[in-house]
Design a protein around this motif. Structure first.
Motif, PDB file in Angstrom:
ATOM      1  N   LEU A 128       0.799  -1.230   0.000  1.00 37.29           N
ATOM      2  CA  LEU A 128       0.000   0.000   0.000  1.00 37.29           C
ATOM      3  C   LEU A 128       0.830   1.278   0.000  1.00 37.29           C
ATOM      4  CD1 LEU A 128      -2.875  -1.266   2.298  1.00 37.29           C
ATOM      5  CD2 LEU A 128      -3.002  -0.793  -0.145  1.00 37.29           C
ATOM      6  N   GLN A 129       2.120   1.147  -0.347  1.00 32.34           N
ATOM      7  CA  GLN A 129       2.918   2.367  -0.525  1.00 32.34           C
ATOM      8  C   GLN A 129       2.499   3.054  -1.820  1.00 32.34           C
ATOM      9  OE1 GLN A 129       7.117   0.736   0.382  1.00 32.34           O
ATOM     10  NE2 GLN A 129       6.980   2.753   1.346  1.00 32.34           N
ATOM     11  N   ASP A 130       2.004   2.251  -2.766  1.00 36.05           N
ATOM     12  CA  ASP A 130       1.492   2.790  -4.019  1.00 36.05           C
ATOM     13  C   ASP A 130      -0.024   2.772  -3.925  1.00 36.05           C
ATOM     14  OD1 ASP A 130       4.157   2.511  -4.770  1.00 36.05           O
ATOM     15  OD2 ASP A 130       3.804   0.628  -5.843  1.00 36.05           O
ATOM     16  N   PRO A 131      -0.675   3.935  -3.783  1.00 36.28           N
ATOM     17  CA  PRO A 131      -2.131   3.929  -3.607  1.00 36.28           C
ATOM     18  C   PRO A 131      -2.868   3.374  -4.829  1.00 36.28           C
ATOM     19  CG  PRO A 131      -1.216   6.172  -3.464  1.00 36.28           C
ATOM     20  CD  PRO A 131      -0.083   5.263  -3.697  1.00 36.28           C
ATOM     21  N   PRO A 132      -3.623   2.249  -4.663  1.00 35.03           N
ATOM     22  CA  PRO A 132      -4.322   1.626  -5.789  1.00 35.03           C
ATOM     23  C   PRO A 132      -5.322   2.566  -6.454  1.00 35.03           C
ATOM     24  CG  PRO A 132      -4.411   0.226  -3.833  1.00 35.03           C
ATOM     25  CD  PRO A 132      -3.831   1.509  -3.392  1.00 35.03           C
ATOM     26  N   GLU A 133      -5.842   3.542  -5.678  1.00 32.75           N
ATOM     27  CA  GLU A 133      -6.874   4.458  -6.193  1.00 32.75           C
ATOM     28  C   GLU A 133      -6.389   5.300  -7.377  1.00 32.75           C
ATOM     29  OE1 GLU A 133      -5.947   4.231  -3.002  1.00 32.75           O
ATOM     30  OE2 GLU A 133      -7.657   3.093  -2.205  1.00 32.75           O
ATOM     31  N   LEU A 134      -5.059   5.424  -7.526  1.00 28.47           N
ATOM     32  CA  LEU A 134      -4.538   6.249  -8.629  1.00 28.47           C
ATOM     33  C   LEU A 134      -4.787   5.637 -10.004  1.00 28.47           C
ATOM     34  CD1 LEU A 134      -1.127   7.605  -7.325  1.00 28.47           C
ATOM     35  CD2 LEU A 134      -3.323   8.736  -7.465  1.00 28.47           C
ATOM     36  N   LEU A 135      -5.206   4.364 -10.018  1.00 25.81           N
ATOM     37  CA  LEU A 135      -5.448   3.679 -11.291  1.00 25.81           C
ATOM     38  C   LEU A 135      -6.347   4.490 -12.218  1.00 25.81           C
ATOM     39  CD1 LEU A 135      -5.453   1.262 -13.216  1.00 25.81           C
ATOM     40  CD2 LEU A 135      -7.271   0.270 -11.854  1.00 25.81           C
ATOM     41  N   GLU A 136      -7.413   5.047 -11.652  1.00 25.03           N
ATOM     42  CA  GLU A 136      -8.385   5.762 -12.485  1.00 25.03           C
ATOM     43  C   GLU A 136      -7.720   6.938 -13.213  1.00 25.03           C
ATOM     44  OE1 GLU A 136     -11.817   7.198 -10.390  1.00 25.03           O
ATOM     45  OE2 GLU A 136     -12.891   7.615 -12.269  1.00 25.03           O
ATOM     46  N   GLU A 137      -6.991   7.738 -12.444  1.00 23.62           N
ATOM     47  CA  GLU A 137      -6.310   8.898 -13.026  1.00 23.62           C
ATOM     48  C   GLU A 137      -5.312   8.450 -14.112  1.00 23.62           C
ATOM     49  OE1 GLU A 137      -4.358  11.175  -9.971  1.00 23.62           O
ATOM     50  OE2 GLU A 137      -3.309  12.417 -11.459  1.00 23.62           O
ATOM     51  N   MET A 138      -4.627   7.332 -13.838  1.00 21.34           N
ATOM     52  CA  MET A 138      -3.624   6.857 -14.798  1.00 21.34           C
ATOM     53  C   MET A 138      -4.273   6.365 -16.083  1.00 21.34           C
ATOM     54  SD  MET A 138      -1.167   5.065 -11.946  1.00 21.34           S
ATOM     55  CE  MET A 138       0.280   4.543 -12.821  1.00 21.34           C
ATOM     56  N   LEU A 139      -5.400   5.645 -15.932  1.00 16.71           N
ATOM     57  CA  LEU A 139      -6.113   5.140 -17.115  1.00 16.71           C
ATOM     58  C   LEU A 139      -6.636   6.293 -17.966  1.00 16.71           C
ATOM     59  CD1 LEU A 139      -8.311   2.112 -16.005  1.00 16.71           C
ATOM     60  CD2 LEU A 139      -6.844   2.211 -18.017  1.00 16.71           C
ATOM     61  N   ILE A 140      -7.198   7.289 -17.285  1.00 17.84           N
ATOM     62  CA  ILE A 140      -7.744   8.434 -18.023  1.00 17.84           C
ATOM     63  C   ILE A 140      -6.624   9.138 -18.778  1.00 17.84           C
ATOM     64  CG2 ILE A 140      -8.824  10.712 -17.762  1.00 17.84           C
ATOM     65  CD1 ILE A 140     -10.462   9.477 -15.444  1.00 17.84           C
ATOM     66  N   LYS A 141      -5.496   9.324 -18.101  1.00 13.29           N
ATOM     67  CA  LYS A 141      -4.366  10.009 -18.746  1.00 13.29           C
ATOM     68  C   LYS A 141      -3.871   9.212 -19.957  1.00 13.29           C
ATOM     69  CE  LYS A 141       0.124  12.063 -17.849  1.00 13.29           C
ATOM     70  NZ  LYS A 141      -0.057  13.502 -18.051  1.00 13.29           N
ATOM     71  N   LEU A 142      -3.726   7.896 -19.765  1.00 11.46           N
ATOM     72  CA  LEU A 142      -3.214   7.059 -20.849  1.00 11.46           C
ATOM     73  C   LEU A 142      -4.106   7.141 -22.086  1.00 11.46           C
ATOM     74  CD1 LEU A 142      -1.304   3.878 -20.590  1.00 11.46           C
ATOM     75  CD2 LEU A 142      -3.381   3.629 -21.882  1.00 11.46           C
ATOM     76  N   LYS A 143      -5.422   7.082 -21.840  1.00 12.79           N
ATOM     77  CA  LYS A 143      -6.362   7.101 -22.975  1.00 12.79           C
ATOM     78  C   LYS A 143      -6.425   8.471 -23.617  1.00 12.79           C
ATOM     79  CE  LYS A 143      -9.483   3.475 -22.910  1.00 12.79           C
ATOM     80  NZ  LYS A 143     -10.883   3.138 -23.125  1.00 12.79           N
ATOM     81  N   LYS A 144      -6.567   9.481 -22.778  1.00 13.64           N
ATOM     82  CA  LYS A 144      -6.761  10.842 -23.274  1.00 13.64           C
ATOM     83  C   LYS A 144      -5.566  11.308 -24.089  1.00 13.64           C
ATOM     84  CE  LYS A 144      -9.249  14.468 -20.829  1.00 13.64           C
ATOM     85  NZ  LYS A 144      -9.250  15.061 -19.500  1.00 13.64           N
ATOM     86  N   GLU A 145      -4.371  11.014 -23.574  1.00 17.81           N
ATOM     87  CA  GLU A 145      -3.171  11.519 -24.237  1.00 17.81           C
ATOM     88  C   GLU A 145      -2.548  10.490 -25.171  1.00 17.81           C
ATOM     89  OE1 GLU A 145      -0.566  13.309 -21.305  1.00 17.81           O
ATOM     90  OE2 GLU A 145      -2.292  14.159 -20.255  1.00 17.81           O
ATOM     91  N   ASN A 146      -3.281   9.385 -25.376  1.00 19.93           N
ATOM     92  CA  ASN A 146      -2.800   8.369 -26.292  1.00 19.93           C
ATOM     93  C   ASN A 146      -1.407   7.851 -25.948  1.00 19.93           C
ATOM     94  OD1 ASN A 146      -3.748   6.896 -28.373  1.00 19.93           O
ATOM     95  ND2 ASN A 146      -4.164   8.730 -29.634  1.00 19.93           N
ATOM     96  N   LEU A 147      -1.220   7.527 -24.671  1.00 20.93           N
ATOM     97  CA  LEU A 147       0.099   7.085 -24.223  1.00 20.93           C
ATOM     98  C   LEU A 147       0.160   5.566 -24.193  1.00 20.93           C
ATOM     99  CD1 LEU A 147       0.410   9.520 -21.183  1.00 20.93           C
ATOM    100  CD2 LEU A 147       1.523   9.767 -23.408  1.00 20.93           C
ATOM    101  N   ASN A 148       1.370   5.033 -24.097  1.00 19.31           N
ATOM    102  CA  ASN A 148       1.546   3.589 -23.930  1.00 19.31           C
ATOM    103  C   ASN A 148       1.971   3.246 -22.519  1.00 19.31           C
ATOM    104  OD1 ASN A 148       2.816   4.400 -26.837  1.00 19.31           O
ATOM    105  ND2 ASN A 148       1.409   2.686 -26.939  1.00 19.31           N
ATOM    106  N   VAL A 149       2.556   4.231 -21.840  1.00 19.64           N
ATOM    107  CA  VAL A 149       3.026   4.006 -20.459  1.00 19.64           C
ATOM    108  C   VAL A 149       2.664   5.221 -19.610  1.00 19.64           C
ATOM    109  CG1 VAL A 149       5.054   3.640 -18.991  1.00 19.64           C
ATOM    110  CG2 VAL A 149       5.066   2.762 -21.325  1.00 19.64           C
ATOM    111  N   VAL A 150       2.137   4.977 -18.421  1.00 20.61           N
ATOM    112  CA  VAL A 150       2.000   6.070 -17.453  1.00 20.61           C
ATOM    113  C   VAL A 150       2.728   5.647 -16.179  1.00 20.61           C
ATOM    114  CG1 VAL A 150       0.447   7.461 -16.039  1.00 20.61           C
ATOM    115  CG2 VAL A 150      -0.189   6.899 -18.374  1.00 20.61           C
ATOM    116  N   ASN A 151       3.766   6.383 -15.826  1.00 19.02           N
ATOM    117  CA  ASN A 151       4.510   6.111 -14.604  1.00 19.02           C
ATOM    118  C   ASN A 151       3.975   6.989 -13.492  1.00 19.02           C
ATOM    119  OD1 ASN A 151       6.663   4.274 -15.418  1.00 19.02           O
ATOM    120  ND2 ASN A 151       7.316   5.965 -16.741  1.00 19.02           N
TER     121      ASN A 151
END
Ligand code: UDP
Ligand code: MG
Length: 308
Positions: A99-122
């Protein structure tokens, strides 16, 4: 928004019996909220505690869970590779079980990946709450690594990331034994973006990264992403040549001023000259050996004990 997509969550676990349940609750509620078709792949990396039993009992209440038990502790990077190798969804989300990496960030990462047409979101650490020793050694390590490597490897990036299928398939095809995903992923290329987060302290239990493992990891990073160690004998050749020049001057000067034992000057010149040749040839050989080293990375990364 994500109903048509599939996602695999890859979670390497080493002695995480105290964290798995709360990790599962948080990731499951995140996944249910964003309504995506998912699988959660837990990799038990040779835990000595009840991690595997915990995974099996979670599997009973949720059929989207896959458990993989490695035959011994292969280390975080190999455990991660084991998870990636069986992942087959549109997206793969990798994160730690503590739980050092908050699982809740998944949503923000998915949105960013799709919106900006990325292949990786770190996910990049904004603030690092690590202990002073870990912070300073990691700072020096990444600083040096970036200076000597052609691949840009970010200081604050761990293996908390979201990748798409393209990157997943490339990673699967990589057959290296000493894995260093933080370098491999930027090395692969593709479009990557980042989000920022504050890394929490470990929820429960102890870090599985002993000092030895960290040193091994650092050496892997350097040897896999830089050929500087291989170039050392060439650098020595240049240094030796400089010393040789100075010494030649000194020997010749002594020779012409006459206060020298007979034979000394020629001896000095011969020894220095042949030393330079030896270093040069060693440099050539090390260059070839180094190249062979990069070619032969073909051993399996792990051996699966069980898959259910
Ligand atoms: N881990 C693993 N194998 C290991 C060490 C760690 O699978 O040999 C897992 C661990 O269970 C956790 C993640 O890798 O989910 C990160 O490890 P840890 O929290 O111990 O590292 P730290 O956060 O201290 O760098
Ligand atoms: Mg941790």
């Amino acid at each position: 928004m994500f109903e048509k997509d599939t996602l695999d969550v890859v979670v390497p676990c080493f002695n995480e019996e105290q964290n798995i349940d709360s990790f599962y609750e948080r990731i499951a509620s995140t996944l249910n909220k964003i309504k995506i078709n998912y699988k959660i792949i837990f990799i038990d990396d040779g835990s000595k505690d009840k991690t595997w039993q915990k995974i099996l009992s979670l599997k009973k209440i949720n059929e989207n869970i896959i458990g993989i038990k490695l035959s011994r502790n292969f280390g975080h990077q190999s455990a991660l590779k084991a998870g990636l190798d069986i992942a087959e969804s549109d997206y793969v989300f990798s994160l730690d079980a503590d739980l050092q990496d908050p699982p809740e960030l998944l949503e923000e990462m998915l949105i960013k990946l799709k919106k900006e047409n990325l292949n990786v979101v770190n996910a990049k650490r904004k603030k690092n709450n690590e202990k002073f020793f870990k912070k300073i050694t990691s700072y020096i390590f990444y600083y040096v690594l970036n200076k000597i490597s052609k691949t840009e490897i970010s200081q604050q990036v761990s293996d908390f990331r979201l990748i798409d299928k393209k990157v997943l398939n490339k990673l699967k095809s990589i057959d290296e034994n000493d894995l260093f995903f933080r370098g491999l992923i930027p090395w692969l290329g593709f479009n990557s973006g980042e989000i920022f987060f504050e890394r929490q302290n470990r929820s429960k239990g102890e870090t599985g990264w002993s000092l030895n493992k960290m040193i091994d990891f650092a050496i892997t990073g350097i040897f896999n992403f830089s050929n500087l160690p291989m170039k050392i004998s060439f650098i020595l050749t240049i240094l030796m040549s400089l010393v040789f020049l100075i010494f030649t001057g000194y020997a010749l000067n002594s020779y012409f001023s006459g206060n020298v034992v007979r034979g000394w000057t020629s001896l000095v010149l011969i020894i220095s000259f042949f030393n330079i040749i030896i270093f040069f040839v060693l440099g050539l050989i090390s260059e070839y050996v180094g190249r062979i080293y990069f070619e032969v990375k073909k051993r399996p990364n792990y051996i699966i004990d069980e898959k259910r």
